[in-house]
Design a protein around this motif. Structure first.
Motif, short mmCIF file in Angstrom:
data_model
loop_
_atom_site.label_atom_id
_atom_site.label_comp_id
_atom_site.label_asym_id
_atom_site.label_seq_id
_atom_site.Cartn_x
_atom_site.Cartn_y
_atom_site.Cartn_z
N SER A 129 -0.15 1.75 0.52
CA SER A 129 0.38 2.30 1.33
C SER A 129 1.34 1.06 2.79
O SER A 129 0.48 0.18 2.19
CB SER A 129 -0.17 3.20 2.40
OG SER A 129 0.64 3.13 4.11
N ASP A 130 2.09 0.68 2.67
CA ASP A 130 2.54 -0.54 3.64
C ASP A 130 2.10 -0.51 4.43
O ASP A 130 1.98 -1.33 5.26
CB ASP A 130 4.08 -0.70 3.72
CG ASP A 130 4.90 -0.74 2.08
OD1 ASP A 130 4.66 -1.31 1.53
OD2 ASP A 130 6.44 -0.22 2.27
N SER A 131 1.79 0.29 5.55
CA SER A 131 1.24 0.30 7.22
C SER A 131 -0.01 1.65 7.05
O SER A 131 0.16 2.76 6.44
CB SER A 131 2.52 0.41 7.83
OG SER A 131 1.62 0.84 9.16
N TYR A 132 -1.12 1.16 7.56
CA TYR A 132 -1.28 2.49 8.41
C TYR A 132 -1.98 2.33 9.71
O TYR A 132 -2.43 3.83 10.12
CB TYR A 132 -2.80 1.96 8.45
CG TYR A 132 -3.12 1.29 6.74
CD1 TYR A 132 -3.50 2.75 5.31
CD2 TYR A 132 -3.77 0.11 5.95
CE1 TYR A 132 -3.70 1.92 4.29
CE2 TYR A 132 -3.44 0.61 4.54
CZ TYR A 132 -3.64 1.30 3.81
OH TYR A 132 -3.88 0.74 2.71
N ILE A 375 -9.67 -1.15 -4.41
CA ILE A 375 -9.48 -0.82 -6.11
C ILE A 375 -9.77 -0.19 -7.26
O ILE A 375 -9.27 0.50 -8.32
CB ILE A 375 -9.42 -2.32 -6.62
CG1 ILE A 375 -9.23 -3.77 -5.99
CG2 ILE A 375 -9.47 -2.47 -8.18
CD1 ILE A 375 -9.57 -5.13 -5.93
N LEU A 376 -10.59 0.42 -7.08
CA LEU A 376 -10.88 1.57 -7.50
C LEU A 376 -10.04 2.70 -7.69
O LEU A 376 -9.20 3.67 -8.60
CB LEU A 376 -12.15 2.04 -7.20
CG LEU A 376 -13.05 1.12 -7.58
CD1 LEU A 376 -14.87 1.88 -6.84
CD2 LEU A 376 -13.83 1.53 -8.83
N GLY A 385 -1.36 -3.56 -11.94
CA GLY A 385 -2.27 -4.33 -11.39
C GLY A 385 -1.77 -5.86 -11.27
O GLY A 385 -2.60 -7.09 -10.68
N ASP A 386 -1.40 -5.87 -9.99
CA ASP A 386 -0.36 -6.51 -9.47
C ASP A 386 -1.18 -6.80 -7.96
O ASP A 386 -0.52 -6.11 -7.58
CB ASP A 386 1.07 -6.74 -9.42
CG ASP A 386 1.66 -7.78 -8.66
OD1 ASP A 386 1.64 -8.14 -7.68
OD2 ASP A 386 3.30 -7.34 -8.44
N LEU A 390 -1.67 -3.51 -3.46
CA LEU A 390 -2.19 -4.04 -2.68
C LEU A 390 -1.78 -3.89 -1.18
O LEU A 390 -1.38 -5.32 -1.25
CB LEU A 390 -3.58 -4.23 -3.36
CG LEU A 390 -4.37 -3.29 -4.06
CD1 LEU A 390 -5.16 -4.51 -4.66
CD2 LEU A 390 -4.57 -1.87 -3.73
N ASN A 391 -2.31 -2.98 -0.31
CA ASN A 391 -2.53 -3.49 0.75
C ASN A 391 -4.13 -3.44 1.40
O ASN A 391 -4.20 -2.95 1.75
CB ASN A 391 -1.90 -2.64 2.07
CG ASN A 391 -1.38 -3.19 4.16
OD1 ASN A 391 -1.89 -3.90 3.59
ND2 ASN A 391 -1.10 -1.98 4.30
N ILE A 392 -4.38 -4.77 1.26
CA ILE A 392 -5.66 -5.78 1.54
C ILE A 392 -5.49 -6.65 3.21
O ILE A 392 -4.81 -7.27 3.11
CB ILE A 392 -6.46 -5.85 0.91
CG1 ILE A 392 -5.74 -7.37 0.10
CG2 ILE A 392 -6.62 -4.98 -0.31
CD1 ILE A 392 -5.89 -8.00 -1.29
N SER A 393 -7.16 -6.65 3.82
CA SER A 393 -7.20 -7.43 4.95
C SER A 393 -7.26 -8.42 4.38
O SER A 393 -7.38 -9.37 3.10
CB SER A 393 -8.47 -6.93 5.34
OG SER A 393 -9.42 -7.39 3.74
N THR A 394 -6.99 -9.21 5.28
CA THR A 394 -7.38 -10.92 5.22
C THR A 394 -8.16 -10.90 4.21
O THR A 394 -9.09 -12.10 3.45
CB THR A 394 -7.04 -11.55 6.50
OG1 THR A 394 -5.92 -11.53 6.96
CG2 THR A 394 -7.51 -13.59 5.91
N GLY A 395 -9.83 -10.89 4.72
CA GLY A 395 -10.64 -10.70 4.04
C GLY A 395 -11.38 -10.13 2.87
O GLY A 395 -12.01 -10.55 2.09
#
Length: 936
Positions: A129-132, A375-376, A385-386, A390-395
């Motif tokens: 998702s682009d935003s939460y 990721i799962l 697999g790019d 994904l919308n992942i945090s800095t951490g």
């Protein structure tokens, strides 16, 4: 699991109940796993006034809460309503904590049940998702959300979101859900009870996997399918040469089709250039439909000649837009099939072997854990697999760096995931593609590196080409930052930290590896390197403090050029001595690690998969260490010729904020040698390439040689600027150099307040200096005349450029303040933007290290640097800024330029000439406000 949820949303006067903030509205929706059962909503009298910002945000005013019950009156009923249910909210820690504080304040027992955060759950179930944010999730999932920021509407849409997420979770494969259930015990909210419940239900039945999924080595993933090679032998490739043919082709599929002659002209120019193996520079004005203008002829040419055409953009947004919008449209329109791929650098792809091994680690660090769960779920959806999906945090990005693809260091064939490798799949897919879409950075990497991802190609289109020279210099830059250096070293760690070095040493001992550099020596050297890096950056921090001038002393952020002169200072000599010691330590540490890796590699047949994954990670890490050593050497010890060097930092956070940078002064020769000379035909296009209808500055800046045949085409915008816009130049603003920056900011503020009231907000204000932006923003906020307006400022309001722009569009009365990156790439069509203000003409600061070095380079050649570089660069940026206002044929708006130089200097007219003809009015503030009100 408890079958009932209560979804709660509260609106408040502020964020902190401890500081006396109060609830003004509360809504609670009772539901089970399938249906919404009941909703309770009430306004609450806060017994304090509602701030104007909250009133604008929520639409809740004093009259709506005047006769409402106090929280004390509703608290007992509310506590009973929550009893025995799972508490759910979007950002649950805020709502629940606020309620608990209020319960405590009025003497009611706190809530003691489980809680679920729909933000956390959405991140897991919707990893792409682009935003939460609730409003944006509701929009993307087509959930009805009538009144954002009112509790009844927010609570109802959160309940609908929870139902949607539960349905999505139920459809996940059992193997995925079992892993999610295991990890979710360590999350911030009690999501584990949801996953445990779904797993328990699923285990009662035999599972039928959807046909497009498979389970491999205990992980569910989407099956990859290589599309069959398209046989173009019998296809009708007759390029539509006449306008009638083009119109017939486009009009049958494009809704509300409008004929654009400029677009047809561009198509013919691109097709002709490819056929004649010429280069072309094409300035395509806003609104001509540039993307289709180059894509359609490229596809005809690629399929007819059976040779790939590469399309390169500067931004990832445009890449994605081309794939999702224009390519999709052309697939429907064209009378033959064609194949398009989007290619990125290797580190964009997930390494499945590393990921699989990381799942067995008992590491409960929150960001890593959440990213593993994302990721799962994503693996059941992605075929690429790019990581950009994904919308992942800095951490989460820190964890991604461990599992990204960086090639094979053990033999490739021993990777059990080789048949399902995402990077190899991307390479295979590209082999028979007709159109390859990429970005400037990736393209430049591809052209200089040995390992190729692209198939051979000779035809290239560079969109957003005004960025090419900057992208090339950036690509060839070197940087060294305190935080990145320390983070890299912390991944290695001394033995007692139990990081990579500890794991490597344990494995070496277990395999009886004999080494020449002993463990205690290596451990001591890693410790010494860590201390020496601290010392190096401390000394650079002191060097910065002693090098700043009076003007810079008042600014927190610093950018100081490193010249041959400054390198002769005794303080720099000490920095060099420290850097020499660091480089020597790096060499010895790498030698110690390498001998262990080489010995273990020879015994790799006896290693377990987890141990092989550690070796893969260590080989990648050694590459990063080598890169860091090389950067220190090039930046401190052996500076490169024809490069500009500088140090950046923030005085409030030294040495942590320090970065040393280097960039070539010019990218001419690199672009010529690596790009143009390798291509048969290059098309360079953008909306802003010319100055006074000449491409001379652009061609000179990228080194496009005069010995190549280059077609030049300038296609004007179809918009009627004379009717759609008006330029105002106030004559009662002082020249900036005649007054202090504070006085200038005060004058700008007075004008902006009047203009904002005339335009009712909907205003984008562009600055060239962050310091001036901050001053004007603060003055406007403090003036008390704009309380019903929302002020959104880059660097002050948190969020990315996209986020700030979306927030600006959400409010009726909003003013958006932006610096450098807002001068282009911001698209705000329609009534959301009706006023564009340019505070100053966008010249680069003369003391900026890169500008200074480029200017010196021109002076050495006996060329006037202002007319050759500074002025043309500012005009191009001015055109980009101007282009923010009119994005559609129906848009209307005003442009205001506060910088008097546009009419008081000999070069000012060059800016006016660079934009389309339009009416211009001069006058004082009150005249301008009257005219704006009449015109809008």
């Amino acid at each position: 699991m408890n079958e009932h949820f209560v979804v709660v949303d509260i609106e408040t006067t502020g964020n902190s109940p401890k500081k006396g903030e109060r609830i003004i509205q509360i809504s609670a929706v009772k539901m089970n796993k399938e249906n919404i059962i009941d909703q309770y909503t009430t306004f609450v009298n806060p017994e304090i006034s509602i701030p104007p910002f909250i009133e604008e945000l929520t639409g809740i005013n004093e009259s709506m809460v005047k006769d409402a019950p106090s929280f004390e009156e509703i608290a007992p009923f509310l506590r009973d309503y929550l009893q025995g249910c799972i508490f759910v909210a979007h950002n649950v820690l805020f709502d629940l904590q606020f309620l608990q504080n209020e319960f405590e304040r009025v003497g009611v027992e706190p809530f003691t049940g489980s809680m679920i955060d729909t933000v956390e759950l959405a991140k897991i179930i919707l990893p792409d998702s682009d935003s939460y944010k609730l409003i944006e999730l509701a929009e993307s999932l087509s959930l009805t959300h009538e009144r954002p920021h009112q509790a009844d509407s927010d609570a109802l849409v959160t309940a609908e979101l929870l139902l949607y997420l539960l349905q999505k979770a139920n459809k996940l494969p059992l193997v995925t859900l079992e892993k999610l259930a295991d990890f979710s015990m360590h999350l911030k909210s009690d999501i584990d009870i949801l996953f445990d419940d779904i797993v328990m239900e699923k285990r009662k039945h035999i599972e039928d996997l959807p046909h497009d999924l498979e389970v491999y080595r205990g992980i569910a993933l989407k099956k990859k399918q290589l599309s069959a090679k398209i046989d173009h032998y019998r296809e009708p490739f007759q390029y539509p040469e006449t306008s009638v043919e083009k119109e017939r082709l486009l009009s049958q599929y494009v809704e509300h089709y409008e004929r654009r002659n400029g677009q047809f002209e561009m198509m013919d120019a691109v097709f002709a250039s490819f056929q004649q193996t010429n280069d072309a520079v094409i300035e395509a004005g806003t609104g001509i439909g540039k993307s289709i203008g180059y894509l359609l002829p490229s596809i005809y040419f690629a399929c007819k000649e059976r040779t790939p055409v590469v399309i390169s953009t500067y931004t990832i947004q445009l890449q994605e837009q081309l794939m999702k919008k224009e390519i999709k449209l052309l697939s429907d329109i064209l009378p033959f099939p064609f194949k398009t791929v989007l290619l990125k650098g290797r580190s964009h792809y997930l390494n499945m072997f590393k990921f699989e091994q990381s799942l067995s680690e008992r590491d409960w660090q929150y960001d890593s854990l959440l990213t593993k769960m994302q990721i799962l779920v994503w693996l059941t959806q992605t075929v690429t697999g790019d990581v950009d999906e994904l919308n992942i945090s800095t951490g989460g990005s820190v964890y991604w760096n461990r599992i990204k693809h960086d090639g094979w260091h053990l033999t490739k064939e021993k990777d059990p995931w080789i048949s399902r490798d995402f990077y190899l799949h991307a390479k295979k897919t590209a082999l028979d593609a007709d159109i390859i879409i990429t970005n400037h950075s990736m393209l430049l990497t591809e052209l200089v590196q040995d390992i190729k991802l692209f198939p051979d190609f000779s035809y290239l289109i560079m969109d957003e080409a005004h960025h090419l020279e900057h992208a090339a210099r950036q690509h060839l830059s070197i940087s060294l930052g305190f935080n990145t250096s320390k983070f890299l070293l912390s991944r290695l760690g001394i033995y007692e930290k139990k990081q990579l070095y500890y794991q490597l040493e344990r494995l070496s001992d277990a395999q009886n590896i004999s080494v020449t550099v002993h463990a205690f020596e290596l451990d001591f050297m890693i410790h010494e390197l860590d201390l020496s890096l601290d010392e190096l950056f401390m000394m650079i921090g002191q060097f910065i403090q002693h090098s700043i001038n009076k003007k810079e002393k008042s600014q927190p952020k610093l950018r100081i050029r490193l010249t041959e002169e400054s390198r002769k200072k005794p303080s720099w000599e000490k920095i060099k001595l420290c850097a020499e010691q660091i480089v020597a330590l790096f060499t010895d540490i790498r030698k110690g690690i390498q001998e262990r890796l080489d010995a273990l590699n020879q015994q790799s047949g006896q290693l377990k998969n987890k141990e092989k994954a550690l070796l893969e990670e260590m080989y990648g890490f050694i590459g990063d260490l080598e890169q860091l050593q090389s950067s220190i050497s090039s930046l401190v010890l052996h500076p490169l010729e024809h490069h500009v060097y500088w140090i950046e930092g923030d005085k409030r956070a030294l040495p942590n904020s320090i970065t040393i940078m280097a960039q070539p002064v010019s990218a001419h020769s690199a672009l010529n040698e690596k790009l143009f000379e390798k291509m048969k035909s290059v098309i360079l296009t953008s909306a802003t390439l010319t100055i006074n209808h000449s491409f001379h500055y652009f061609k000179d800046s990228i080194g496009l040689n005069s010995n190549r045949k280059v077609m030049e085409k300038c296609i004007p915008s179809p918009f009627d600027y004379e009717k759609q816009t008006k330029l105002f130049i106030p004559n009662d603003i002082p020249e900036i150099h005649q007054v202090s920056i504070q006085e200038y900011a005060q004058d700008i503020t007075n004008h902006l307040i009047g203009i904002a009231q005339a335009t009712k907000g909907r205003m984008l204000v562009l600055f060239t200096s962050y310091e001036l932006l901050r001053l004007v923003h603060d003055y406007m906020k403090a003036c008390g005349l704009l309380e019903e307006f929302i002020l959104i400022a880059q660097g002050i309001t948190s969020g990315s450029r996209t986020r700030l722009t979306k927030n600006f569009q959400r409010f009726d009365k909003a003013i958006l303040f932006g610096t450098n990156s807002f001068w282009e790439g911001v698209d705000i069509p329609g009534e959301d933007l009706s006023c564009l203000v340019m505070v100053r003409l966008p010249f680069s600061p003369p003391d900026d290290p890169i500008t200074e070095a480029i200017n010196e380079n021109y002076k050495q050649k006996g060329i006037n640097a202002f007319t050759a570089h500074s002025l043309p660069e500012a005009i191009i940026r001015f055109k980009q800024g101007f282009g923010r206002l009119i994005r559609r044929s129906t848009d209307r708006g005003v442009v205001i330029v506060f910088d008097r130089r546009i009419e008081t200097t000999s070069y000012g007219n060059a800016f006016i000439k660079s934009i389309p003809p339009l009416p211009i009015e001069h006058g004082n503030l009150s005249d301008i406000i009257d005219n704006i009100e009449k015109w809008l």
